[in-house]
Write an enzyme that holds these catalytic residues in place. Structure first.
Site, PDB file in Angstrom:
ATOM      1  N   GLY A  92       3.431  12.917   0.198  1.00 35.79           N
ATOM      2  CA  GLY A  92       3.648  11.476   0.299  1.00 35.79           C
ATOM      3  C   GLY A  92       4.246  10.761  -0.901  1.00 35.79           C
ATOM      4  O   GLY A  92       4.560   9.590  -0.823  1.00 35.79           O
ATOM      5  N   CYS A  93       4.396  11.428  -2.016  1.00 33.59           N
ATOM      6  CA  CYS A  93       4.935  10.706  -3.161  1.00 33.59           C
ATOM      7  C   CYS A  93       5.719  11.657  -4.047  1.00 33.59           C
ATOM      8  O   CYS A  93       5.682  12.855  -3.856  1.00 33.59           O
ATOM      9  CB  CYS A  93       3.815  10.065  -3.940  1.00 33.59           C
TER      10      CYS A  93
END
Lengths: 101, 419
Positions: free
Chosen positions: A99-100
């Site tokens: 997610g990042c």
């Protein structure tokens, strides 16, 4: 109850090593271990997470979940306190969301 | 005559235009570039504008001066992208362009509208962004007028362009306020949805130490739910309220609306590509370079530069009917301005976390990695000139694949999950 969890492998943070070994029963057992009682709304999110994983090969972000189900962000945080993306992925037997960057 | 269409003339689009006009036979191919804005902004310079370190006009040049003469340039917004028909419709004159190969390099926009209350009464009064030219210029004035109180930096949602920029902002703010004698009267609060200051665990130990030394408060795993401009308060979905006197937001970053309108992107309007070849997962003659693709690499100019070389080779192979050989490794190279005339340099890729060691750069380096040095700051300033040179199509010594030479690598820095 603990017996279904003994048959599958978890990483040190409690995420299932092989998402394909997941069953609904295992999902229930992981929830219990996390001190949670699952209701129908949790299952909307968990089912979506499974479906998303099948299509994309990764765990969904909170935005993926709220954009594609009728669960709002506020409700998502109430259902999965702390980190909804992480917790939902854990219950759905998926890997910890990247997610990042 | 075949058409090679590039949407966007920012960092990635301009680099692609240079490379493809050199590589494609002009008898067979016409390269067309479409962009909505005739000005090229050096976005990495925005971080310096709020603190008066760069003059605003120093980050702007005309796009036309960069683009090769052989390229046909059209200034217009994009209305629709229809890969099933191999065509793009522009807003201007509803012009339709049929293409043989399409590169989408339209970047990302900030979307403060995605957070409840962000555009309410406080926007550009005591709430500012620094990811746009306009925002950074207005924030410079707001910082000049700032008299102390709570200065809150909030990262709304990942991913964002240049994930180190919010950190640079808080470090530079600390330095700036100290110089002006306001630091003791200011609470600096950094709130982020991440579990730590940065996305890479190995860099976090260093960064946490930098936060501690500067007395910056870190509010982690903070997912902003709304802004209450009447009370000057932000609140998270889990009920944590933070009061601000000045709020500096990094809003949600999304691809352009034409991607959403055309139904060709993901939930953030990013184009889904193979993380190695950067070819669209759905249309083999569509490629996405730079910020607008969905791969888990930093959205930054250096990354666009590293990607474009890989994409150019793969497109040529695709046109020649060969299989795609080149693989992007997720390489990112970032300077983190830390204030006091120093900066930290980090170099990493999909598999390798930022580590200590040195980064070679002919004539300039070596730079020390993951450490605050004066030379790194100087390097960041020199990079602006290198950037403009790249935009003019001049080759710079920045190899696209990350090198492990000079890096202190131990087995636990090889990352499994942390992307």
């Amino acid at each position: 109850m603990s017996s279904v969890l003994e048959k599958v492998k978890f990483d040190p943070e409690g995420f299932l090593v092989d998402p394909m070994t997941w069953t609904r029963e295992i999902g229930e057992a992981i929830a219990k271990r996390e001190g949670m009682q699952l209701n129908a709304r949790h299952w909307v999110v968990i089912n979506f997470a499974r479906e998303y994983f099948t299509q994309n090969g990764e765990s969904p972000t909170p935005r993926n979940i709220t954009k594609n189900t009728d669960v709002t962000t506020k409700e998502l945080y109430e259902l999965f306190p702390g980190g909804p993306a992480k917790l939902a992925a854990k219950l759905a037997g998926l890997h910890k969301p990247t997610g990042c960057i | 005559m075949k058409t090679f269409l590039i949407l966007g003339a920012g960092t990635a689009g301009t680099l692609m235009a240079h490379t493809m006009t050199k590589k494609l036979d002009p008898h067979d191919w016409q390269v067309i570039v479409v962009d909505r804005d005739e000005k090229h902004y050096y976005q990495a310079g925005y971080i310096f504008i709020p603190f008066g370190m760069y003059k605003p006009e120093s980050v702007i040049k005309d796009k036309k001066s960069f683009l090769p003469k052989k390229v046909k340039v059209i200034w217009s917004d994009i209305h629709m992208i229809e890969p099933d028909k191999n065509q793009v419709t522009l807003v201007r004159d509803k012009q339709v362009i049929h293409y043989d190969e399409l590169v989408v390099a339209t970047g990302v926009d900030i979307r403060p509208d995605q957070t409840e209350g962000m555009l309410g009464g406080g926007w550009q009064k005591n709430i500012f962004d620094f990811y746009t030219f306009d925002g950074s210029v207005k924030l410079a004035q707001a910082l000049k007028d700032f008299k102390g109180g709570n200065l809150v930096i909030n990262v709304t949602e990942m991913p964002v362009k240049c994930p180190v920029a919010p950190l640079e902002f808080v470090f530079l703010a600390d330095w700036y306020l100290r110089k002006r004698g306001l630091r003791a009267k200011t609470e600096l609060i950094y709130s982020t949805p991440l579990p730590d200051a940065f996305t890479k665990p190995s860099a976090n130990a260093k960064l946490s130490d930098m936060f501690r030394k500067r007395d910056i408060h870190l509010e982690a795993e903070y997912a902003i739910g709304s802004v209450d401009a009447a009370r000057n308060m932000i609140s998270s979905y889990d009920g944590r309220e933070i009061a601000y006197d000045l709020l500096v937001t990094v809003p949600t970053n999304m691809g352009i609306e034409a991607i959403e309108r055309s139904g060709i992107g993901d939930d953030l309007n990013y184009i889904q590509v193979d993380k190695g070849t950067l070819q669209s997962r759905r249309w083999p003659n569509v490629w996405a370079v730079g910020d607008t693709n969905n791969i888990l690499a930093s959205k930054a100019g250096s990354v666009a530069h590293f990607q474009h070389e890989v994409v150019a080779k793969n497109i040529l192979d695709h046109i020649a009917g060969k299989s795609l050989e080149e693989q992007f490794d997720g390489h990112s190279l970032c300077f983190i301005e830390s204030g006091y005339g120093k900066a930290v340099l980090i170099d990493f890729n999909y598999d390798q976390e930022p580590v200590e060691g040195t980064y070679p750069l002919p004539g300039l380096g070596p730079f020390r990695l993951l450490n605050e040095t004066y030379l790194n700051h100087w390097g960041k300033l020199v990079f602006k000139e290198m950037y403009w040179a790249m935009m003019y199509g001049i080759k710079v010594p920045l190899p696209s694949k990350m090198s492990t030479a000079g890096k202190k690598i131990s087995s636990h820095n090889r990352q499994g999950e942390a992307a």
